[in-house]
Motif scaffolding. Sequence first.
Motif, PDB file in Angstrom:
ATOM      1  N   LEU A 132       0.842  -1.189   0.000  1.00  0.00           N
ATOM      2  CA  LEU A 132       0.000   0.000   0.000  1.00  0.00           C
ATOM      3  C   LEU A 132       0.880   1.242   0.000  1.00  0.00           C
ATOM      4  CD1 LEU A 132      -2.866   1.298   0.293  1.00  0.00           C
ATOM      5  CD2 LEU A 132      -2.379   1.399   2.752  1.00  0.00           C
ATOM      6  N   HIS A 133       0.562   2.176  -0.904  1.00  0.00           N
ATOM      7  CA  HIS A 133       1.187   3.502  -0.871  1.00  0.00           C
ATOM      8  C   HIS A 133       0.140   4.455  -0.316  1.00  0.00           C
ATOM      9  CE1 HIS A 133       4.464   6.178  -2.234  1.00  0.00           C
ATOM     10  NE2 HIS A 133       3.500   7.090  -2.234  1.00  0.00           N
ATOM     11  N   ASN A 134       0.367   4.941   0.903  1.00  0.00           N
ATOM     12  CA  ASN A 134      -0.667   5.683   1.630  1.00  0.00           C
ATOM     13  C   ASN A 134      -0.310   7.156   1.785  1.00  0.00           C
ATOM     14  OD1 ASN A 134      -2.792   6.461   3.316  1.00  0.00           O
ATOM     15  ND2 ASN A 134      -1.623   5.927   5.146  1.00  0.00           N
ATOM     16  N   HIS A 135      -1.250   8.021   1.376  1.00  0.00           N
ATOM     17  CA  HIS A 135      -1.108   9.463   1.626  1.00  0.00           C
ATOM     18  C   HIS A 135      -2.253  10.015   2.455  1.00  0.00           C
ATOM     19  CE1 HIS A 135       2.373  11.444  -0.423  1.00  0.00           C
ATOM     20  NE2 HIS A 135       2.504  10.195  -0.834  1.00  0.00           N
ATOM     21  N   TYR A 136      -3.018   9.152   3.088  1.00  0.00           N
ATOM     22  CA  TYR A 136      -3.985   9.594   4.091  1.00  0.00           C
ATOM     23  C   TYR A 136      -3.262   9.598   5.440  1.00  0.00           C
ATOM     24  CZ  TYR A 136      -7.801   8.884   0.716  1.00  0.00           C
ATOM     25  OH  TYR A 136      -8.644   8.956  -0.372  1.00  0.00           O
ATOM     26  N   TRP A 137      -2.446  10.624   5.666  1.00  0.00           N
ATOM     27  CA  TRP A 137      -1.562  10.651   6.821  1.00  0.00           C
ATOM     28  C   TRP A 137      -2.291  11.115   8.071  1.00  0.00           C
ATOM     29  CZ3 TRP A 137       3.092  13.654   4.247  1.00  0.00           C
ATOM     30  CH2 TRP A 137       3.603  12.876   3.206  1.00  0.00           C
ATOM     31  N   GLU A 138      -1.776  10.663   9.207  1.00  0.00           N
ATOM     32  CA  GLU A 138      -2.240  11.150  10.505  1.00  0.00           C
ATOM     33  C   GLU A 138      -1.560  12.489  10.815  1.00  0.00           C
ATOM     34  OE1 GLU A 138      -4.557   9.070  12.781  1.00  0.00           O
ATOM     35  OE2 GLU A 138      -4.842   8.899  10.605  1.00  0.00           O
ATOM     36  N   PRO A 139      -2.098  13.269  11.751  1.00  0.00           N
ATOM     37  CA  PRO A 139      -1.462  14.553  12.096  1.00  0.00           C
ATOM     38  C   PRO A 139       0.015  14.398  12.475  1.00  0.00           C
ATOM     39  CG  PRO A 139      -3.655  14.438  13.039  1.00  0.00           C
ATOM     40  CD  PRO A 139      -3.380  13.085  12.459  1.00  0.00           C
ATOM     41  N   ARG A 140       0.333  13.337  13.195  1.00  0.00           N
ATOM     42  CA  ARG A 140       1.732  13.005  13.469  1.00  0.00           C
ATOM     43  C   ARG A 140       2.104  11.907  12.468  1.00  0.00           C
ATOM     44  NH1 ARG A 140       3.593  11.102  19.427  1.00  0.00           N
ATOM     45  NH2 ARG A 140       1.975   9.553  18.986  1.00  0.00           N
ATOM     46  N   LYS A 141       2.971  12.245  11.500  1.00  0.00           N
ATOM     47  CA  LYS A 141       3.188  11.363  10.350  1.00  0.00           C
ATOM     48  C   LYS A 141       3.680   9.977  10.732  1.00  0.00           C
ATOM     49  CE  LYS A 141       5.947  13.957   7.811  1.00  0.00           C
ATOM     50  NZ  LYS A 141       6.032  15.237   8.547  1.00  0.00           N
ATOM     51  N   SER A 142       4.346   9.851  11.855  1.00  0.00           N
ATOM     52  CA  SER A 142       4.876   8.553  12.253  1.00  0.00           C
ATOM     53  C   SER A 142       3.795   7.618  12.799  1.00  0.00           C
ATOM     54  CB  SER A 142       5.988   8.707  13.286  1.00  0.00           C
ATOM     55  OG  SER A 142       5.502   9.364  14.445  1.00  0.00           O
ATOM     56  N   ASP A 143       2.586   8.150  13.028  1.00  0.00           N
ATOM     57  CA  ASP A 143       1.491   7.315  13.512  1.00  0.00           C
ATOM     58  C   ASP A 143       0.859   6.546  12.355  1.00  0.00           C
ATOM     59  OD1 ASP A 143       1.847   8.187  16.080  1.00  0.00           O
ATOM     60  OD2 ASP A 143       0.184   9.634  16.035  1.00  0.00           O
ATOM     61  N   THR A 144       0.524   5.303  12.598  1.00  0.00           N
ATOM     62  CA  THR A 144      -0.125   4.462  11.590  1.00  0.00           C
ATOM     63  C   THR A 144      -1.630   4.518  11.776  1.00  0.00           C
ATOM     64  OG1 THR A 144       1.782   2.966  11.553  1.00  0.00           O
ATOM     65  CG2 THR A 144      -0.283   2.135  10.630  1.00  0.00           C
ATOM     66  N   PRO A 145      -2.389   4.843  10.714  1.00  0.00           N
ATOM     67  CA  PRO A 145      -3.847   4.909  10.856  1.00  0.00           C
ATOM     68  C   PRO A 145      -4.438   3.554  11.244  1.00  0.00           C
ATOM     69  CG  PRO A 145      -3.115   5.884   8.772  1.00  0.00           C
ATOM     70  CD  PRO A 145      -1.935   5.184   9.355  1.00  0.00           C
ATOM     71  N   ALA A 146      -5.489   3.592  12.027  1.00  0.00           N
ATOM     72  CA  ALA A 146      -6.158   2.354  12.436  1.00  0.00           C
ATOM     73  C   ALA A 146      -6.680   1.586  11.235  1.00  0.00           C
ATOM     74  CB  ALA A 146      -7.295   2.680  13.404  1.00  0.00           C
ATOM     75  N   TRP A 147      -7.181   2.309  10.222  1.00  0.00           N
ATOM     76  CA  TRP A 147      -7.717   1.614   9.048  1.00  0.00           C
ATOM     77  C   TRP A 147      -6.613   0.877   8.290  1.00  0.00           C
ATOM     78  CZ3 TRP A 147      -5.607   2.677   4.408  1.00  0.00           C
ATOM     79  CH2 TRP A 147      -4.994   3.932   4.222  1.00  0.00           C
ATOM     80  N   GLN A 148      -5.393   1.431   8.275  1.00  0.00           N
ATOM     81  CA  GLN A 148      -4.289   0.746   7.599  1.00  0.00           C
ATOM     82  C   GLN A 148      -3.910  -0.526   8.339  1.00  0.00           C
ATOM     83  OE1 GLN A 148      -0.875   2.997   6.000  1.00  0.00           O
ATOM     84  NE2 GLN A 148       0.477   1.495   6.989  1.00  0.00           N
ATOM     85  N   ARG A 149      -3.897  -0.455   9.655  1.00  0.00           N
ATOM     86  CA  ARG A 149      -3.603  -1.654  10.440  1.00  0.00           C
ATOM     87  C   ARG A 149      -4.633  -2.746  10.174  1.00  0.00           C
ATOM     88  NH1 ARG A 149      -2.648  -0.223  16.571  1.00  0.00           N
ATOM     89  NH2 ARG A 149      -1.813  -2.358  16.524  1.00  0.00           N
ATOM     90  N   ASP A 150      -5.891  -2.335  10.077  1.00  0.00           N
ATOM     91  CA  ASP A 150      -6.956  -3.297   9.781  1.00  0.00           C
ATOM     92  C   ASP A 150      -6.784  -3.886   8.389  1.00  0.00           C
ATOM     93  OD1 ASP A 150      -9.713  -4.483  10.283  1.00  0.00           O
ATOM     94  OD2 ASP A 150     -10.111  -3.283   8.497  1.00  0.00           O
ATOM     95  N   LEU A 151      -6.468  -3.037   7.407  1.00  0.00           N
ATOM     96  CA  LEU A 151      -6.266  -3.521   6.041  1.00  0.00           C
ATOM     97  C   LEU A 151      -5.105  -4.506   5.979  1.00  0.00           C
ATOM     98  CD1 LEU A 151      -7.110  -3.178   3.005  1.00  0.00           C
ATOM     99  CD2 LEU A 151      -5.247  -1.495   2.846  1.00  0.00           C
ATOM    100  N   ALA A 152      -4.019  -4.211   6.692  1.00  0.00           N
ATOM    101  CA  ALA A 152      -2.862  -5.101   6.696  1.00  0.00           C
ATOM    102  C   ALA A 152      -3.222  -6.474   7.254  1.00  0.00           C
ATOM    103  CB  ALA A 152      -1.735  -4.476   7.514  1.00  0.00           C
ATOM    104  N   ARG A 153      -3.980  -6.488   8.343  1.00  0.00           N
ATOM    105  CA  ARG A 153      -4.394  -7.773   8.922  1.00  0.00           C
ATOM    106  C   ARG A 153      -5.305  -8.535   7.967  1.00  0.00           C
ATOM    107  NH1 ARG A 153      -5.063  -4.294  13.616  1.00  0.00           N
ATOM    108  NH2 ARG A 153      -3.434  -4.716  15.159  1.00  0.00           N
TER     109      ARG A 153
END
Length: 381
Positions: A222-243
Amino acid sequence: MGSTGFDTPTRRLLLKAGFPLIFLPVVAGAGRRPLRISLLGQSLIKTDLRRIGWQGLGEFRRILAGRDLVFTDLETVIGGPLAGRSTRPADSEVLHVAEPEVIDCLQAIGVNIVATSNNHAWDLDTGGIVSTIEALRARGLAFAGTGRDLAQASAPGVAGRVALVAAAAGAIRDGAAATATRPGVNELRREPDGALVAADVERYLGAIRFAATGGATVIAYLHNHYWEPRKSDTPAWQRDLARRAVDAGAATFVAHGVPELQGMEFHRGAPLFHGLSSFIFQSEKPDGAYGPEAWQSAIAELDLVDGRVAATRLVPVQLDARGLVHEGRRVRGSPRLASAASARSVAERLEALSDRLGASARFGPPQQSRRGGWTVKVDPS
């Protein structure tokens, strides 16, 4: 044909792209050496590093030698007679265009598969999508994430026994996404409430099931540009997609987009790399546009047996933030293997970022590698 156990629309789409239902034999790993995969950060490469006396060339050739698969994201559109006009201002600092020789540079260190699903694939309009595809095909380099239509853009790219399923979310401009009749990117769109469009997710997961059913070891990208306010944070939806990608049959999940590291975690024994930062970062933004985190990266080394990851290591990488002037252009972001101090910094940062995700990964201390540089062993907690 009998049922494949996943959605008929995805099955039909991939068959339309010319992707066979069963394309790889399922071979037991007993008595065979592991399948060795290296996952690099994204490659924003506009100048062939071999032309500027890149000192890291020999280092990376050495550590990537003998790997069965070496992956990166090509965050550059390839120019040529098929390319269209720029979709960004000609002097834009974020216009990422290069000559085909940059592909040769990546292949020179062992890269044999790339993702092309990103927000710069359309920098030379639809013709740039086609131009890049043709340049990759001319060099025999496997890829996934773009295509001449949605069927091809959604289809896995195959190198040996490995299949890559690639998509992009965020910053895909109007006209850049593939459709049934238009070349473009395999896009995962968002609903107004922020959730990913279900049909797009199912197309992505269906391609993973399709490839895994055919006997491949699957990398979900996944190439993601829906970034969180703190860029080092991983979005919850991305974690769900990965699983969900692992549940669908992927051996691992890897993401780029944010130009700095994010944490990693494990799901059912599969490593999920939520952000490997940049392997090459030839950004032309002003000094200070990025912090020191943008110049740190890591290579993920995976050894797989019977399609499952048996060993995970990280190789810390340090990028040159100052750069040098070549043919009137400042070229920054050339990678080198990290020094001892830099390796400790990368390892400590990755461990801290991963702890934010629930401490499912256990990091060992950096150890000097016989191939050069440092390695960090990572196990599920």
